[in-house]
Write an enzyme that holds these catalytic residues in place. Structure first.
Site, PDB file in Angstrom:
ATOM      1  N   HIS A 146      -8.227   3.379   3.359  1.00  0.00           N
ATOM      2  CA  HIS A 146      -8.234   4.225   4.555  1.00  0.00           C
ATOM      3  C   HIS A 146      -9.655   4.486   5.064  1.00  0.00           C
ATOM      4  O   HIS A 146      -9.867   4.721   6.256  1.00  0.00           O
ATOM      5  CB  HIS A 146      -7.611   5.590   4.257  1.00  0.00           C
ATOM      6  CG  HIS A 146      -6.122   5.593   4.175  1.00  0.00           C
ATOM      7  ND1 HIS A 146      -5.444   4.930   3.188  1.00  0.00           N
ATOM      8  CD2 HIS A 146      -5.188   6.179   4.958  1.00  0.00           C
ATOM      9  CE1 HIS A 146      -4.138   5.120   3.363  1.00  0.00           C
ATOM     10  NE2 HIS A 146      -3.961   5.871   4.433  1.00  0.00           N
ATOM     11  N   ASP A 168       0.857  -1.185   0.000  1.00  0.00           N
ATOM     12  CA  ASP A 168       0.000   0.000   0.000  1.00  0.00           C
ATOM     13  C   ASP A 168       0.892   1.233   0.000  1.00  0.00           C
ATOM     14  O   ASP A 168       2.062   1.172   0.402  1.00  0.00           O
ATOM     15  CB  ASP A 168      -0.920   0.029   1.224  1.00  0.00           C
ATOM     16  CG  ASP A 168      -1.943   1.162   1.134  1.00  0.00           C
ATOM     17  OD1 ASP A 168      -2.791   1.114   0.225  1.00  0.00           O
ATOM     18  OD2 ASP A 168      -1.890   2.088   1.953  1.00  0.00           O
ATOM     19  N   SER A 169       0.333   2.345  -0.424  1.00  0.00           N
ATOM     20  CA  SER A 169       1.091   3.594  -0.415  1.00  0.00           C
ATOM     21  C   SER A 169       1.319   4.085   1.009  1.00  0.00           C
ATOM     22  O   SER A 169       2.168   4.950   1.230  1.00  0.00           O
ATOM     23  CB  SER A 169       0.360   4.663  -1.226  1.00  0.00           C
ATOM     24  OG  SER A 169      -0.924   4.907  -0.684  1.00  0.00           O
ATOM     25  N   THR A 222      -5.437   3.217  -5.697  1.00  0.00           N
ATOM     26  CA  THR A 222      -4.771   4.074  -6.666  1.00  0.00           C
ATOM     27  C   THR A 222      -3.725   3.292  -7.451  1.00  0.00           C
ATOM     28  O   THR A 222      -3.640   3.403  -8.681  1.00  0.00           O
ATOM     29  CB  THR A 222      -4.114   5.277  -5.968  1.00  0.00           C
ATOM     30  OG1 THR A 222      -5.095   5.957  -5.185  1.00  0.00           O
ATOM     31  CG2 THR A 222      -3.537   6.239  -6.972  1.00  0.00           C
ATOM     32  N   CYS A 240     -11.174   3.153  -1.119  1.00  0.00           N
ATOM     33  CA  CYS A 240      -9.857   3.471  -0.571  1.00  0.00           C
ATOM     34  C   CYS A 240      -9.755   2.746   0.756  1.00  0.00           C
ATOM     35  O   CYS A 240     -10.698   2.790   1.561  1.00  0.00           O
ATOM     36  CB  CYS A 240      -9.684   4.981  -0.373  1.00  0.00           C
ATOM     37  SG  CYS A 240      -8.129   5.434   0.434  1.00  0.00           S
ATOM     38  N   CYS A 284      -4.084  -1.252  -2.538  1.00  0.00           N
ATOM     39  CA  CYS A 284      -4.152   0.195  -2.725  1.00  0.00           C
ATOM     40  C   CYS A 284      -4.951   0.440  -3.994  1.00  0.00           C
ATOM     41  O   CYS A 284      -4.576  -0.053  -5.071  1.00  0.00           O
ATOM     42  CB  CYS A 284      -2.744   0.768  -2.857  1.00  0.00           C
ATOM     43  SG  CYS A 284      -2.653   2.502  -3.346  1.00  0.00           S
ATOM     44  N   GLU A 315      -4.664   9.700   8.340  1.00  0.00           N
ATOM     45  CA  GLU A 315      -3.250   9.492   8.655  1.00  0.00           C
ATOM     46  C   GLU A 315      -2.736  10.480   9.699  1.00  0.00           C
ATOM     47  O   GLU A 315      -1.689  10.235  10.315  1.00  0.00           O
ATOM     48  CB  GLU A 315      -2.417   9.555   7.378  1.00  0.00           C
ATOM     49  CG  GLU A 315      -2.744   8.420   6.420  1.00  0.00           C
ATOM     50  CD  GLU A 315      -1.602   8.033   5.536  1.00  0.00           C
ATOM     51  OE1 GLU A 315      -0.659   8.845   5.394  1.00  0.00           O
ATOM     52  OE2 GLU A 315      -1.632   6.919   4.971  1.00  0.00           O
TER      53      GLU A 315
END
Length: 273
Positions: free
Chosen positions: A194, A10-11, A75, A192, A73, A158
């Site tokens: 998150h 993941d990013s 993206t 996403c 992820c 985050e």
């Protein structure tokens, strides 16, 4: 043929929500997690940058012996997966596999809607790629998909502000933008990894009767099915019940925040790419 752990990429931190569900479904396997936190967020970056970063990380996983890498992820799945699968894997090692989160979600998302109107909430990169529109149409051509980019949601999570009063403004703002596109949307996909941490606030600003779909459990079930169907890949995934974690940024910061996503304390090491 090399054997090794399953790689999960993941990013940043969001992929930990996916890894948590994968380990619940497949607890006996070994896993390596890598968060490219030093270059996050990916959502606002160009196609070329995301492709380059993701490929670099995938190649690192392969050097660790991973026969299979999951891009946890959206993206990266939207902007890098297809190019890596078609252009790079045949040259690097045709026996290895890289999978994403968009296709398994698209394969079943239509089962949640009664109005055939679905909303997708994601990063700017995921939305601009049109990947969900393209993939969902393959499986459910009758469904109309409405998208909304939520550029402030990842920073809120985050920075541990997802439960703050300040988060409410941006959560309501993007939900209002999405729902203004159609009053028949009855299913919303959190595209996403998150976003599940925002789910309580998201529910608070949604009309009753709208289903919210998170990806972790979907991706985990899809991986179980994939390994059942591909024993030639499964046999190369080691089983010692071990998990190790890496980040391209400060390990101390990663460990502190990772618990929010993963649900239990971890140890992480810094990786210089």
């Amino acid at each position: 043929m090399t054997t090794g752990p399953i790689g999960v990429f993941d990013s940043g931190y969001g992929g930990l929500t996916v890894l948590k569900e994968i380990k619940t479904a497949l607890p006996g396997y070994d896993y390596i997690y890598l968060g490219d936190n030093a270059r996050a967020p990916y959502g606002s970056r160009s196609f070329d940058a995301i492709y380059h970063y993701t490929l670099q990380c995938v190649e690192w996983f392969f050097k660790q012996g991973c026969p299979l890498v999951i891009l946890a992820c959206n993206t990266a799945s939207a902007k890098a997966l297809r190019s890596i699968q078609q252009l790079n894997l045949p040259k690097i090692d045709p026996s290895k596999r890289v999978l994403g989160v968009i296709r398994p979600t698209s394969e079943i998302i239509g089962n949640y809607t009664h109005t055939n109107k679905i909303g997708v909430l994601g990063t700017a990169g995921t939305v601009q790629s049109l990947s969900y529109l393209i993939e969902i149409e393959k499986f459910f051509p009758e469904i109309k998909v409405y998208q909304q980019a939520c550029p402030m949601w990842v920073p809120l999570v985050e920075n541990n502000e997802y439960n703050s009063g300040g988060a409410d403004y941006f959560i309501k703002k993007y939900l209002d933008h999405l729902l203004s596109q159609s009053n028949e949307i009855d299913t919303i996909l959190l595209a996403c990894t998150h976003y599940p941490l925002l789910i309580d606030k998201i529910k608070a600003y949604l009309p009753s009767g709208i289903s919210i779909v998170s990806q972790g459990e979907i991706v985990a079930k899809s991986l179980v099915n994939y390994l059942d169907r591909h024993p030639e890949i499964e046999k190369n995934c080691t089983r010692n019940g071990h998990s190790v974690f890496f980040t391209t940024d400060a390990a101390e910061d990663f460990v502190q925040k990772a618990t929010i996503f993963y649900g239990s304390p971890i140890h992480a090491e810094h990786l210089a790419l």
